[in-house]
Design an enzyme around this catalytic site. Structure first.
Site, PDB file in Angstrom:
ATOM      1  N   GLU A 178       0.805  -1.218   0.000  1.00  0.00           N
ATOM      2  CA  GLU A 178       0.000   0.000   0.000  1.00  0.00           C
ATOM      3  C   GLU A 178       0.844   1.276   0.000  1.00  0.00           C
ATOM      4  OE1 GLU A 178      -2.743  -0.398   3.297  1.00  0.00           O
ATOM      5  OE2 GLU A 178      -3.816  -2.031   2.343  1.00  0.00           O
ATOM      6  N   GLU A 357      -5.240  -8.583   0.867  1.00  0.00           N
ATOM      7  CA  GLU A 357      -5.922  -8.192   2.113  1.00  0.00           C
ATOM      8  C   GLU A 357      -7.382  -7.924   1.817  1.00  0.00           C
ATOM      9  OE1 GLU A 357      -4.391  -4.889   4.402  1.00  0.00           O
ATOM     10  OE2 GLU A 357      -2.329  -5.545   4.083  1.00  0.00           O
TER      11      GLU A 357
HETATM   12  O1  IFM Z   1      -4.203  -2.944   9.301  1.00  0.00           O
HETATM   13  C1  IFM Z   1      -4.133  -2.439   7.990  1.00  0.00           C
HETATM   14  C2  IFM Z   1      -2.950  -3.009   7.263  1.00  0.00           C
HETATM   15  O2  IFM Z   1      -1.760  -2.731   7.922  1.00  0.00           O
HETATM   16  C3  IFM Z   1      -2.859  -2.446   5.865  1.00  0.00           C
HETATM   17  N1  IFM Z   1      -4.106  -2.534   5.163  1.00  0.00           N
HETATM   18  C4  IFM Z   1      -5.299  -2.126   5.853  1.00  0.00           C
HETATM   19  C5  IFM Z   1      -5.382  -2.777   7.215  1.00  0.00           C
HETATM   20  C6  IFM Z   1      -6.658  -2.336   7.943  1.00  0.00           C
HETATM   21  O3  IFM Z   1      -6.669  -0.959   8.135  1.00  0.00           O
END
Ligand code: IFM
Length: 454
Positions: A178, A357
């Protein structure tokens, strides 16, 4: 628990679609779970500095202890084996393996990741490593951090070193997680470490992050790394609140700044030039796009919610027909199908995609040894259906990683937000499988059996 799958089963079509060539995983990151902040020679990262500064996180909470995963790693790998996952996505703490981010390596830190990888493999779980999940060594921040081009060169050295050490046993290596968050939340909005509020700087940082990604791919390939290499981008679909030209334009600009800003340099060799984008990197040098555009073996995508664009004052609220998570994020699974089919149509020759994710924070409570988190099961089910629809439409998506294995340190929200399949009691470090973990276990077992039954 008798057949959790019955009332909340995936449709037969989704089962058929996801029952072949699809990896089931869980994800975490180093600073959010490891703790052991000063153990065995680990150096401080920008998140140690930021979380210890007054007023930056909820109740001033830090990742000093977190889930104490550094000391409980075998127990946590045993949990994953119990769930039956195929793969585990974790990140490497750069300052644990190279305390200053340049110069000497920390053998004890490298040995921890060696043990983690070997423990996973011994349990039949494929290790997927991320090299950078937001925790820059403070030693590099002191030299300018991501605002400095030199940090991109240091990142390439670090990547090659880790790849030489672990690359023969890793299923995938992702450079960044990210990068939008590192650039915007860390350098424009002051919400994340290192806590700057400078939009122009954030645009420069985004360029150095992408440059470091390309340099790292080159360095790892030069080092003979056999593991597939990629990057993980956080993406969303974008919806305009109304048909008005202003709302449509706002949605397009937000999509350009969020999704296209990272896709186009990597896949097309240029940043979007849309009118609504105010800040462009001032630090692009000749040849940079050739470096950034190194071929990817896979593309990682993280999806949580959609972008909702309204120019009205006050803004038209998003419909939130399925409600919001404990983060206040709209639950909008159709956006995942829209996003995946959209990029599939827009960018020619994308590599295989992994959803690295997806998950929800929920106000979970542990009662008599049980966490009844039905909303999380519903969230997962709906997003798996959304992935299946994209797969049926031709998107080459090969796996799903639930965020997160454990309740953990949710950055500036501290320990307030629980994303885990596994409940963590932070006072005792006791782990308890939530209902969603039992559902995930049953779903994986059923789908792995073929076209899905049960
Ligand atoms: O916890 C975070 C993660 O570190 C990166 N993506 C989003 C998740 C939830 O906010």
């Amino acid at each position: 628990m008798s057949n959790l799958n019955d009332p909340i089963a995936l449709t037969p079509q989704t089962r058929a679609t996801l029952s072949r060539d699809f990896a089931w995983g869980v994800a975490t990151s180093a600073y959010q779970i490891e703790g052991a902040a000063a153990a065995d020679g680990r150096g401080p990262s920008i998140w140690d500095t930021f979380s210890h500064a007054p007023g930056k996180t909820v109740r001033g909470e830090t990742g000093d202890v977190a889930c104490d995963h550094y000391h409980r790693m075998p127990e946590d790998v045993a949990l994953m084996a119990d769930l039956g996952v195929d793969a585990y996505r974790f990140s490497i703490s750069w300052s644990r393996v190279q305390p200053l981010g340049h110069g000497a390596w920390n053998e004890a830190g490298l040995a921890f990741y060696d043990r983690l990888v070997d423990t996973l493999l011994a349990r039949g779980i494929r290790p997927s490593a991320t090299l950078y999940h937001w925790d820059l060594p403070q030693g590099l921040q002191d030299l300018g951090g991501w605002a400095s081009r030199d940090t991109a060169l240091r990142f390439a050295d670090y990547s090659a070193h880790v790849a030489r050490r672990l690359g023969d046993r890793l299923a995938t290596i992702s450079t960044h997680n990210e990068p939008w968050c590192t650039a915007k939340l860390g350098h424009a909005w002051g919400k994340f470490a290192p806590g700057f509020r400078d939009e122009a700087l954030a645009a420069d940082v985004s360029h150095h992050l992408l440059l470091s990604h390309g340099l790292a791919l080159q360095a790892m390939r030069a080092a003979g790394t056999r593991a597939p290499l990629g990057i993980v981008l956080n993406h969303s679909s974008a919806s305009a609140a109304t048909d008005s030209a202003a709302d449509q334009a706002r949605a397009a600009t937000e999509y350009a700044s969020f999704v296209r800003w990272y896709m186009e340099p990597i896949f097309e060799g240029a940043y979007p030039q849309d009118e609504g984008i105010e800040h462009h990197p001032r630090n692009v040098q000749p040849g940079d796009f050739a470096i950034i555009g190194q071929p990817l073996d896979f593309l990682g995508i993280n999806y949580y919610t959609r972008i909702w664009a309204s120019t009205a004052q006050p803004p038209v609220p998003a419909p939130c027909a399925l409600g919001v998570t404990d983060m206040g994020w709209e639950i909008y699974p159709e956006g995942l199908t829209e996003l995946l089919t959209g990029i599939h149509q827009r960018y020619a020759g994308l590599p295989p995609i992994y959803l690295m994710e997806n998950g929800m924070a929920n106000a979970d409570v542990l009662v008599d040894g049980r966490v009844a988190d039905a909303p999380r099961i519903d969230y997962m089910r709906r997003h798996l259906e959304a992935i299946a629809r994209a797969r049926e439409a031709g998107v080459d998506i090969r796996g799903f990683f639930y965020w997160s294995l454990l309740d953990n340190y949710e950055w500036d929200s501290g320990y307030d937000k629980r994303f885990g399949l596994v409940h963590v009691d932070y006072a005792t470090q006791r782990r308890t499988l939530k209902d969603s973990a039992l559902w995930y276990r049953e779903t994986i077992a059923n789908l792995r059996g073929g076209a899905g039954h049960g």
